[in-house]
Enzyme design. Sequence first.
Site: not given
Length: 217
Positions: A14, A194-197
């Site tokens: 997610r 977000e975006h695994r950052l």
Amino acid sequence: MNKDNLQQISHLRREYTRGGLRRKDLPADPLTLFEQWLNQAVEAGLPDPTAMSVATVDEQGQPYQRIVLLKHVDAQGMVFYTNLGSRKAHQLAQNPRISLLFPWHMLERQVMVLGSVEQLSMLEVMKYFHSRPRESQIGAWVSKQSSRISARGVLEGKFLELKQKFQQGEIPLPSFWGGYRITINSMEFWQGGEHRLHDRFFYQRDGAGWKIDRLAP
């Protein structure tokens, strides 16, 4: 979990969207940020916000983990209590280095703590022990933690026996029950992004202060 579900777990993910953590917002002392995050976890109604995974290592280098409750935190470190005959206590006697992890998933946060332990004084332990509910005090007497038992009934029978024994007056502190204070050497704060950052900041002791580094997610 059925076979279809097992095949799907690699695809479970997610987005983390609750917000970021920026260097300009970091206090000089990591405990200031920890106490802020802990207060927010309590206010958010997280179940067991003081629950932490405690990792120790045995003499063969095998790591062990278990969930323990944080009972105090201040400038001197973090405190938890346990049976001094337990597996974790034996391992800490051989190797006092310890790792803690606070998994505040609902807030998309984690805090990792690295440090070393020292046993609390008897006065500190006694003060906390007698602040516990009476049934918890009796429970401390009942369990020889980490030892093998034949059935739950053994514990329940011993509890009833000791409840009768300690029906009157103050329950004495067991000689095998105590606590540890963790001297903190480093702390890492993880905030989902977000975006695994994700945002990760690592505090490490540097003389009388702390060095802060941002880590790649």
